[in-house]
Structures are given as C-alpha cells and as structure tokens.
Design a protein around this motif. Structure first.
Motif, mmCIF file in Angstrom:
data_model
loop_
_atom_site.group_PDB
_atom_site.id
_atom_site.type_symbol
_atom_site.label_atom_id
_atom_site.label_comp_id
_atom_site.label_asym_id
_atom_site.label_seq_id
_atom_site.Cartn_x
_atom_site.Cartn_y
_atom_site.Cartn_z
ATOM 1 N N LEU A 154 1.007 -0.792 0.238
ATOM 2 C CA LEU A 154 -0.345 0.248 0.347
ATOM 3 C C LEU A 154 0.893 1.393 0.023
ATOM 4 O O LEU A 154 1.477 1.452 0.875
ATOM 5 N N PRO A 155 0.498 2.302 -0.567
ATOM 6 C CA PRO A 155 1.010 3.690 -0.573
ATOM 7 C C PRO A 155 1.044 4.276 0.310
ATOM 8 O O PRO A 155 -0.256 3.588 1.411
ATOM 9 N N LYS A 156 1.913 5.556 1.131
ATOM 10 C CA LYS A 156 2.194 5.673 2.259
ATOM 11 C C LYS A 156 0.947 6.247 1.997
ATOM 12 O O LYS A 156 0.473 7.034 1.786
ATOM 13 N N GLY A 157 0.469 6.953 3.551
ATOM 14 C CA GLY A 157 -0.733 7.619 4.132
ATOM 15 C C GLY A 157 -1.758 7.008 4.581
ATOM 16 O O GLY A 157 -1.230 6.202 5.728
ATOM 17 N N VAL A 158 -2.887 7.849 5.262
ATOM 18 C CA VAL A 158 -4.071 7.300 6.480
ATOM 19 C C VAL A 158 -4.704 6.344 5.722
ATOM 20 O O VAL A 158 -5.307 6.260 5.111
ATOM 21 N N TYR A 159 -5.313 5.355 6.912
ATOM 22 C CA TYR A 159 -5.794 3.982 6.337
ATOM 23 C C TYR A 159 -6.873 4.506 7.397
ATOM 24 O O TYR A 159 -6.765 5.028 8.821
ATOM 25 N N PHE A 160 -8.394 3.363 7.486
ATOM 26 C CA PHE A 160 -8.784 3.367 8.973
ATOM 27 C C PHE A 160 -9.318 1.449 8.541
ATOM 28 O O PHE A 160 -9.588 0.891 7.833
ATOM 29 N N VAL A 161 -9.509 1.092 9.892
ATOM 30 C CA VAL A 161 -9.298 -0.216 10.074
ATOM 31 C C VAL A 161 -10.951 -0.135 10.930
ATOM 32 O O VAL A 161 -10.665 0.503 12.330
ATOM 33 N N LYS A 162 -11.844 -1.275 9.719
ATOM 34 C CA LYS A 162 -12.901 -1.367 11.073
ATOM 35 C C LYS A 162 -13.406 -2.104 11.026
ATOM 36 O O LYS A 162 -12.630 -3.973 10.573
ATOM 37 N N THR A 163 -13.415 -3.081 12.972
ATOM 38 C CA THR A 163 -12.625 -4.367 13.196
ATOM 39 C C THR A 163 -14.681 -5.096 13.919
ATOM 40 O O THR A 163 -14.970 -4.189 15.150
ATOM 41 N N LYS A 164 -14.645 -5.636 13.506
ATOM 42 C CA LYS A 164 -16.322 -6.309 14.211
ATOM 43 C C LYS A 164 -15.526 -7.408 14.146
ATOM 44 O O LYS A 164 -15.540 -8.451 14.224
ATOM 45 N N ILE A 165 -16.451 -7.581 15.445
ATOM 46 C CA ILE A 165 -15.955 -8.731 16.967
ATOM 47 C C ILE A 165 -17.772 -9.650 16.737
ATOM 48 O O ILE A 165 -19.107 -8.682 16.561
ATOM 49 N N LYS A 166 -17.080 -10.684 17.442
ATOM 50 C CA LYS A 166 -18.812 -11.482 17.418
ATOM 51 C C LYS A 166 -19.739 -11.281 18.212
ATOM 52 O O LYS A 166 -20.859 -11.349 17.439
ATOM 53 N N ASN A 167 -19.712 -10.721 19.267
ATOM 54 C CA ASN A 167 -20.449 -10.521 19.601
ATOM 55 C C ASN A 167 -21.185 -9.174 19.449
ATOM 56 O O ASN A 167 -21.449 -8.267 20.138
ATOM 57 N N GLN A 168 -20.925 -8.549 17.584
ATOM 58 C CA GLN A 168 -21.635 -7.640 17.395
ATOM 59 C C GLN A 168 -20.792 -6.057 18.038
ATOM 60 O O GLN A 168 -21.016 -5.157 17.132
ATOM 61 N N LEU A 169 -19.860 -6.243 18.567
ATOM 62 C CA LEU A 169 -19.043 -5.095 19.426
ATOM 63 C C LEU A 169 -18.285 -4.477 17.836
ATOM 64 O O LEU A 169 -17.383 -5.216 17.217
ATOM 65 N N ILE A 170 -18.216 -3.048 17.771
ATOM 66 C CA ILE A 170 -17.458 -2.604 16.268
ATOM 67 C C ILE A 170 -16.446 -1.545 16.522
ATOM 68 O O ILE A 170 -17.002 -0.360 17.582
ATOM 69 N N SER A 171 -14.556 -1.495 16.058
ATOM 70 C CA SER A 171 -14.326 -1.059 16.697
ATOM 71 C C SER A 171 -13.500 -0.110 15.164
ATOM 72 O O SER A 171 -13.261 -0.414 14.317
ATOM 73 N N LYS A 172 -12.964 1.562 15.346
ATOM 74 C CA LYS A 172 -12.686 1.861 14.441
ATOM 75 C C LYS A 172 -11.512 2.144 14.541
ATOM 76 O O LYS A 172 -11.297 2.975 15.684
ATOM 77 N N ARG A 173 -9.839 2.235 13.638
ATOM 78 C CA ARG A 173 -8.808 2.329 14.338
ATOM 79 C C ARG A 173 -8.094 3.751 13.118
ATOM 80 O O ARG A 173 -8.861 2.947 11.971
ATOM 81 N N LEU A 174 -7.787 4.418 13.368
ATOM 82 C CA LEU A 174 -6.899 5.416 12.121
ATOM 83 C C LEU A 174 -4.991 5.039 12.625
ATOM 84 O O LEU A 174 -5.398 3.753 13.208
ATOM 85 N N ILE A 175 -4.856 4.311 11.191
ATOM 86 C CA ILE A 175 -3.306 3.611 10.502
ATOM 87 C C ILE A 175 -2.944 4.871 9.767
ATOM 88 O O ILE A 175 -3.331 4.896 9.013
ATOM 89 N N ILE A 176 -1.618 4.523 10.667
ATOM 90 C CA ILE A 176 -0.625 5.367 9.250
ATOM 91 C C ILE A 176 -0.203 4.505 8.831
ATOM 92 O O ILE A 176 1.274 3.824 9.253
ATOM 93 N N LYS A 177 0.758 5.046 7.336
ATOM 94 C CA LYS A 177 1.798 3.929 7.478
ATOM 95 C C LYS A 177 2.424 5.323 6.650
ATOM 96 O O LYS A 177 2.081 6.294 5.492
#
Length: 72
Positions: A49-72
């Motif tokens: 992936l090129p350098k930049g800002v990315y977002f990670v969205k994670t869904k956990i089995k018990n329906q929790l959703i987490s969103k995080r910012l990743i910098i490359k």
C-alpha cells in the motif's frame, strides 16, 4: 505498530473472536476485507500500500465494532 510499515496486527483483549476486518483509504474506499476469521488475532499486509492514512474497522463476534486510524 502505528505507523505501519509492512503489517498491521489486530487482536482482541479478551476471548472475543474477530468476525470481520476492513481497511479503508482516506477517501473511504475499501482496500482489504477479511471475513469469518474466527480468530482473536488478524494480520493485514500493508507492504504494497502507498504511504497515507487508513482506517481499520473491526467487527467482533458479539457485535462490537471498533474503528482505528492507521498511518503508513
């Protein structure tokens, strides 16, 4: 690690299972999707992936959703 160089590791803090992980670019375009992982840890290869800002969205089995910012 954040900033990421070649991989992003996502893991839960307890016994929850990760169902789905999505990686989005800054424009909101989905770049990577990993579904039905049924693991407590998921690794996403970011080496091509090129350098930049990315977002990670994670869904956990018990329906929790987490969103995080990743910098490359």
């Amino acid at each position: 690690p954040n900033p990421a160089s070649s991989v992003v590791n996502i893991k839960t803090f307890n016994d929850d299972v990760i169902q789905k992980v999505e990686l989005f670019n800054i424009l909101g375009r989905r770049i990577v999707t990993k579904m039905n992982t049924n693991n407590q840890k998921v690794t996403i290869d970011t080496s091509k992936l090129p350098k930049g800002v990315y977002f990670v969205k994670t869904k956990i089995k018990n329906q929790l959703i987490s969103k995080r910012l990743i910098i490359k």
